[in-house]
Design an enzyme around this catalytic site. Structure first.
Site, PDB file in Angstrom:
ATOM      1  CG  HIS A 136      -5.310  -6.323  -0.385  1.00 53.15           C
ATOM      2  ND1 HIS A 136      -6.557  -6.356   0.183  1.00 53.15           N
ATOM      3  CD2 HIS A 136      -5.352  -7.174  -1.445  1.00 53.15           C
ATOM      4  CE1 HIS A 136      -7.329  -7.188  -0.509  1.00 53.15           C
ATOM      5  NE2 HIS A 136      -6.618  -7.694  -1.504  1.00 53.15           N
ATOM      6  NE  ARG A 172      -2.095  -6.023   7.290  1.00 52.09           N
ATOM      7  CZ  ARG A 172      -3.061  -6.770   6.787  1.00 52.09           C
ATOM      8  NH1 ARG A 172      -3.543  -7.797   7.470  1.00 52.09           N
ATOM      9  NH2 ARG A 172      -3.570  -6.483   5.609  1.00 52.09           N
ATOM     10  CE  LYS A 223      -3.876  -2.256   2.339  1.00 51.88           C
ATOM     11  NZ  LYS A 223      -4.741  -2.234   3.542  1.00 51.88           N
ATOM     12  CB  THR A 225      -6.965  -6.627   9.621  1.00 58.30           C
ATOM     13  OG1 THR A 225      -7.248  -7.763   8.794  1.00 58.30           O
ATOM     14  CG2 THR A 225      -7.339  -5.361   8.880  1.00 58.30           C
ATOM     15  NE  ARG A 230      -6.550 -13.487   4.890  1.00 61.85           N
ATOM     16  CZ  ARG A 230      -6.781 -12.179   4.736  1.00 61.85           C
ATOM     17  NH1 ARG A 230      -6.374 -11.555   3.649  1.00 61.85           N
ATOM     18  NH2 ARG A 230      -7.415 -11.492   5.667  1.00 61.85           N
ATOM     19  CG  ASN A 251      -3.523  -2.819   7.044  1.00 64.19           C
ATOM     20  OD1 ASN A 251      -3.358  -2.520   5.868  1.00 64.19           O
ATOM     21  ND2 ASN A 251      -4.553  -3.537   7.458  1.00 64.19           N
ATOM     22  CG  PHE A 285     -13.692   0.992   6.489  1.00 56.11           C
ATOM     23  CD1 PHE A 285     -13.147   0.497   5.310  1.00 56.11           C
ATOM     24  CD2 PHE A 285     -14.400   0.120   7.307  1.00 56.11           C
ATOM     25  CE1 PHE A 285     -13.296  -0.833   4.944  1.00 56.11           C
ATOM     26  CE2 PHE A 285     -14.554  -1.219   6.955  1.00 56.11           C
ATOM     27  CZ  PHE A 285     -14.001  -1.691   5.772  1.00 56.11           C
TER      28      PHE A 285
END
Length: 139
Positions: A117, A104, A11, A93, A87, A114, A59
């Site tokens: 994705h 993270r 991100k 998350t 994951r 965070n 959000f």
């Protein structure tokens, strides 16, 4: 064990903070291979379409704004059980709940920024990969 593909997005906060190399190291050390990768700036329309599943969530607007605030790196990861493995190495998350040793847990501080994705299912991985990559770009 099944060889799978999954989508990863580094991100804008990861790109801006210059930690894409660190994240790639976590990915590669897990045994996953990065088989396609490109940096891009998402348009508002692309972000809205990609995150359409969240359009009724409070959000959504903030998410779209964040995802269009700077460059992202989209990647296709390949390996055994790639969806669940990625994951796992991403971590929870909410970075405050993410274990140390996860992306993270080690690099993020805030749930809204965070760092990464990852596809949440094999079916979504197929859709998400097709959203960003033409078949001829996939190895």
């Amino acid at each position: 064990m099944a060889i799978e593909r999954t989508l990863s997005i580094l991100k804008p906060d990861a790109v801006k903070n210059n930690i894409t190399g660190n994240i790639n190291s976590y990915i590669e050390q897990s045994g996953l291979k990065i088989t396609a990768q490109k940096m891009m700036l998402l348009t508002k329309k692309q972000a809205e379409l990609f995150y359409e599943i969240h359009k009724d969530r409070p959000f959504f607007g903030e998410l779209v704004e964040f995802m269009t605030s700077g460059s992202v790196v989209v990647q296709v990861l390949v390996g055994e059980n790639a969806v669940s493995k990625y994951r796992q190495i991403m971590g929870a998350t909410d970075p405050k709940q993410a274990d140390k040793g996860t992306i993270r847990g080690d690099f993020a501080d805030d749930i809204s920024e965070n760092r990464v994705h990852g596809s949440d299912s094999l079916e979504n991985a197929r859709k998400e990969i097709a959203f960003f990559f033409a078949e001829c770009e996939l190895v």
